[in-house]
Design a protein around this motif. Structure first.
Motif, PDB file in Angstrom:
ATOM      1  N   GLU A 163     -39.918 -39.278  -5.615  1.00 38.19           N
ATOM      2  CA  GLU A 163     -39.814 -39.866  -4.252  1.00 38.19           C
ATOM      3  C   GLU A 163     -40.912 -40.295  -3.631  1.00 38.19           C
ATOM      4  O   GLU A 163     -40.973 -41.233  -2.936  1.00 38.19           O
ATOM      5  N   ARG A 164     -42.261 -39.664  -4.095  1.00 42.11           N
ATOM      6  CA  ARG A 164     -43.556 -40.366  -3.545  1.00 42.11           C
ATOM      7  C   ARG A 164     -43.655 -41.672  -3.958  1.00 42.11           C
ATOM      8  O   ARG A 164     -44.227 -42.681  -3.290  1.00 42.11           O
ATOM      9  N   VAL A 165     -43.378 -42.028  -5.373  1.00 38.01           N
ATOM     10  CA  VAL A 165     -43.544 -43.156  -5.899  1.00 38.01           C
ATOM     11  C   VAL A 165     -42.709 -44.265  -5.442  1.00 38.01           C
ATOM     12  O   VAL A 165     -43.032 -45.268  -5.030  1.00 38.01           O
ATOM     13  N   LYS A 166     -41.404 -43.703  -5.094  1.00 40.99           N
ATOM     14  CA  LYS A 166     -40.492 -44.531  -4.286  1.00 40.99           C
ATOM     15  C   LYS A 166     -40.659 -45.090  -2.892  1.00 40.99           C
ATOM     16  O   LYS A 166     -40.770 -46.384  -2.604  1.00 40.99           O
ATOM     17  N   GLU A 168     -43.709 -45.157  -1.741  1.00 44.87           N
ATOM     18  CA  GLU A 168     -45.049 -46.136  -1.681  1.00 44.87           C
ATOM     19  C   GLU A 168     -44.706 -47.439  -2.435  1.00 44.87           C
ATOM     20  O   GLU A 168     -45.380 -48.420  -1.732  1.00 44.87           O
ATOM     21  N   GLY A 169     -43.757 -47.313  -3.227  1.00 44.70           N
ATOM     22  CA  GLY A 169     -43.212 -48.749  -3.754  1.00 44.70           C
ATOM     23  C   GLY A 169     -42.510 -49.556  -2.574  1.00 44.70           C
ATOM     24  O   GLY A 169     -42.619 -50.662  -2.460  1.00 44.70           O
ATOM     25  N   ASP A 170     -41.919 -48.709  -1.589  1.00 41.70           N
ATOM     26  CA  ASP A 170     -41.126 -49.372  -0.656  1.00 41.70           C
ATOM     27  C   ASP A 170     -42.017 -49.921   0.419  1.00 41.70           C
ATOM     28  O   ASP A 170     -41.726 -50.990   1.269  1.00 41.70           O
ATOM     29  N   VAL A 171     -43.119 -49.242   0.564  1.00 46.64           N
ATOM     30  CA  VAL A 171     -44.203 -49.733   1.500  1.00 46.64           C
ATOM     31  C   VAL A 171     -45.005 -51.063   1.218  1.00 46.64           C
ATOM     32  O   VAL A 171     -45.297 -51.721   1.810  1.00 46.64           O
ATOM     33  N   LEU A 172     -44.981 -50.982  -0.249  1.00 46.36           N
ATOM     34  CA  LEU A 172     -45.601 -52.447  -0.983  1.00 46.36           C
ATOM     35  C   LEU A 172     -44.745 -53.492  -0.691  1.00 46.36           C
ATOM     36  O   LEU A 172     -45.021 -54.517  -0.221  1.00 46.36           O
ATOM     37  N   ASN A 173     -43.424 -53.429  -1.212  1.00 47.49           N
ATOM     38  CA  ASN A 173     -42.595 -54.276  -0.909  1.00 47.49           C
ATOM     39  C   ASN A 173     -42.660 -54.961   0.618  1.00 47.49           C
ATOM     40  O   ASN A 173     -42.303 -56.098   0.695  1.00 47.49           O
ATOM     41  N   ALA A 174     -42.550 -53.724   1.523  1.00 51.39           N
ATOM     42  CA  ALA A 174     -42.826 -54.338   2.988  1.00 51.39           C
ATOM     43  C   ALA A 174     -43.764 -55.230   3.301  1.00 51.39           C
ATOM     44  O   ALA A 174     -43.734 -56.216   3.935  1.00 51.39           O
ATOM     45  N   ARG A 175     -44.793 -54.787   2.600  1.00 49.94           N
ATOM     46  CA  ARG A 175     -46.139 -55.764   2.915  1.00 49.94           C
ATOM     47  C   ARG A 175     -46.154 -57.006   2.009  1.00 49.94           C
ATOM     48  O   ARG A 175     -46.784 -58.179   2.696  1.00 49.94           O
ATOM     49  N   LEU A 176     -45.566 -57.147   1.042  1.00 49.64           N
ATOM     50  CA  LEU A 176     -45.056 -58.345   0.257  1.00 49.64           C
ATOM     51  C   LEU A 176     -44.335 -59.170   1.119  1.00 49.64           C
ATOM     52  O   LEU A 176     -44.428 -60.419   1.266  1.00 49.64           O
ATOM     53  N   ALA A 177     -43.102 -58.579   1.772  1.00 51.40           N
ATOM     54  CA  ALA A 177     -42.398 -59.400   2.533  1.00 51.40           C
ATOM     55  C   ALA A 177     -42.896 -60.028   3.778  1.00 51.40           C
ATOM     56  O   ALA A 177     -42.719 -60.908   4.234  1.00 51.40           O
ATOM     57  N   LEU A 194     -52.898 -58.354  -2.724  1.00 49.42           N
ATOM     58  CA  LEU A 194     -51.282 -57.882  -2.824  1.00 49.42           C
ATOM     59  C   LEU A 194     -50.949 -57.650  -4.274  1.00 49.42           C
ATOM     60  O   LEU A 194     -50.340 -57.167  -4.728  1.00 49.42           O
ATOM     61  N   ALA A 195     -51.155 -58.839  -5.118  1.00 58.37           N
ATOM     62  CA  ALA A 195     -50.790 -59.029  -6.572  1.00 58.37           C
ATOM     63  C   ALA A 195     -51.423 -57.450  -7.302  1.00 58.37           C
ATOM     64  O   ALA A 195     -50.977 -56.934  -8.250  1.00 58.37           O
ATOM     65  N   GLU A 196     -52.926 -57.593  -7.184  1.00 62.93           N
ATOM     66  CA  GLU A 196     -53.355 -56.240  -7.618  1.00 62.93           C
ATOM     67  C   GLU A 196     -52.972 -54.903  -7.253  1.00 62.93           C
ATOM     68  O   GLU A 196     -52.700 -54.059  -7.810  1.00 62.93           O
ATOM     69  N   GLN A 197     -52.531 -54.979  -5.788  1.00 63.66           N
ATOM     70  CA  GLN A 197     -51.838 -53.874  -5.498  1.00 63.66           C
ATOM     71  C   GLN A 197     -50.516 -53.615  -6.223  1.00 63.66           C
ATOM     72  O   GLN A 197     -50.159 -52.513  -6.900  1.00 63.66           O
ATOM     73  N   HIS A 198     -49.857 -54.546  -6.525  1.00 61.21           N
ATOM     74  CA  HIS A 198     -48.714 -54.590  -7.228  1.00 61.21           C
ATOM     75  C   HIS A 198     -48.798 -54.183  -8.816  1.00 61.21           C
ATOM     76  O   HIS A 198     -48.014 -53.196  -9.093  1.00 61.21           O
ATOM     77  N   ARG A 199     -49.831 -54.530  -9.209  1.00 58.44           N
ATOM     78  CA  ARG A 199     -50.172 -54.247 -10.704  1.00 58.44           C
ATOM     79  C   ARG A 199     -50.626 -52.960 -10.636  1.00 58.44           C
ATOM     80  O   ARG A 199     -50.340 -51.977 -11.703  1.00 58.44           O
ATOM     81  N   LEU A 202     -47.507 -50.418 -11.487  1.00 56.72           N
ATOM     82  CA  LEU A 202     -47.292 -50.446 -12.741  1.00 56.72           C
ATOM     83  C   LEU A 202     -48.097 -49.621 -13.611  1.00 56.72           C
ATOM     84  O   LEU A 202     -47.822 -48.989 -14.567  1.00 56.72           O
ATOM     85  N   ASN A 203     -49.415 -49.379 -13.172  1.00 56.17           N
ATOM     86  CA  ASN A 203     -50.446 -48.670 -13.732  1.00 56.17           C
ATOM     87  C   ASN A 203     -50.267 -47.332 -13.726  1.00 56.17           C
ATOM     88  O   ASN A 203     -50.570 -46.515 -14.239  1.00 56.17           O
ATOM     89  N   ARG A 204     -49.327 -46.830 -12.543  1.00 54.25           N
ATOM     90  CA  ARG A 204     -48.947 -45.350 -12.865  1.00 54.25           C
ATOM     91  C   ARG A 204     -48.346 -45.221 -13.855  1.00 54.25           C
ATOM     92  O   ARG A 204     -48.372 -43.958 -14.538  1.00 54.25           O
ATOM     93  N   PHE A 205     -47.601 -46.241 -14.554  1.00 54.11           N
ATOM     94  CA  PHE A 205     -46.600 -45.707 -15.803  1.00 54.11           C
ATOM     95  C   PHE A 205     -47.400 -46.228 -17.051  1.00 54.11           C
ATOM     96  O   PHE A 205     -46.949 -45.797 -17.980  1.00 54.11           O
ATOM     97  N   TYR A 206     -47.992 -47.194 -17.001  1.00 54.53           N
ATOM     98  CA  TYR A 206     -48.511 -47.652 -18.288  1.00 54.53           C
ATOM     99  C   TYR A 206     -49.735 -48.652 -17.989  1.00 54.53           C
ATOM    100  O   TYR A 206     -49.951 -49.133 -16.680  1.00 54.53           O
TER     101      TYR A 206
END
Length: 253
Positions: A163-166, A168-177, A194-199, A202-206
């Motif tokens: 839920e936390r990851v989702k 935080e991802g939604d917050v980033l997507n809102a910033r991108l938009a 913003l590109a670095e934040q998006h990367r 991904l670094n949470r996972f790999y």
């Protein structure tokens, strides 16, 4: 009564039980042999063999010997016994199927790295989420180091973690938009940040270097299912996201 024809050894072999088991059934009065030969050895007839079959059915269903005796020695005919066994086996089959389903879900969770029920996945990721994405991702990337890392890192994540990851991802997507709508240019400092934040997401996972980041975003913005999620936030956002990630990756090349 039919003529006795089975020795204890023969009946034990045919039924797949031990001679000791038949002796015990006889000692407790559950299966008393119909006769004995001149040497005193136990002999069983067809009716005894049929009774043993029913005993083994009920034992396999988990009944104790006293309960089996009550079932067999009550006022119940053969058809009623079969009906009872059919009902009990059907109920057992339903319970086993429930266990199989639960185990399959657990297997999928461990294999996918998402230890959530389908209902929880829908609750967290929304109606656009399809559990088939997990199997598809494994088929596409299952032999990569990134996949192995994602499995290891998410193996113990709880529902709250997802839920936390989702969120935080939604917050980033809102910033991108917001940045896209404001006309932020790819290659600018804000776009690169913003590109670095998006990367980082991904670094949470790999471990996502800039080239891997480029490849992942090319895939997600090129697949209509995932592209639609960005376009729903702002028409044109998918192509803009790809552009800022490409520009940032080029900068680090």
């Amino acid at each position: 009564m039919q003529e006795a024809s089975y020795t204890v050894g023969t009946l034990a072999r045919l039924a797949g039980v031990t001679v000791r088991t038949l002796h015990h059934y006889g000692d407790v009065g559950l299966l008393v042999p119909s006769a004995r030969n001149a040497a005193g050895y136990r002999l069983y007839d067809a009716a005894d063999a049929d009774r043993l079959t029913r005993i083994l059915y009920y034992r396999d269903l988990g009944f104790g010997l006293d309960d089996v005796a009550a079932l067999l020695d009550g006022d119940t005919d053969t058809v009623d016994h079969l009906r009872t066994q059919h009902r009990l086996l059907t109920e057992r089959l339903a319970r086993v199927q429930e266990l199989v389903t639960a185990i399959e879900r657990e297997m999928e969770a461990h294999m996918s790295g998402i230890r959530l029920t389908p209902e929880e996945q829908l609750e967290i990721f929304g109606e656009t989420w399809d559990p088939a994405y997990q199997a598809e991702a494994e088929q596409r990337w299952g032999d990569t180091e990134a996949w192995a890392q994602s499995q290891a890192r998410t193996a113990q994540w709880t529902k709250e973690d997802w839920e936390r990851v989702k969120t935080e991802g939604d917050v980033l997507n809102a910033r991108l938009a917001e940045a896209f709508t404001a006309g932020v240019e790819p290659g600018s400092d804000r776009a690169n940040a913003l590109a670095e934040q998006h990367r980082s997401e991904l670094n949470r996972f790999y471990d996502a270097d800039h080239e891997l980041h480029r490849g992942v975003v090319r895939f997600t913005t090129g697949d209509e299912r995932f592209r639609a999620q960005f376009e729903e936030l702002a028409p044109g956002l998918a192509d803009w996201l790809r552009a800022i990630v490409e520009a940032n990756a080029d900068r680090h090349a």
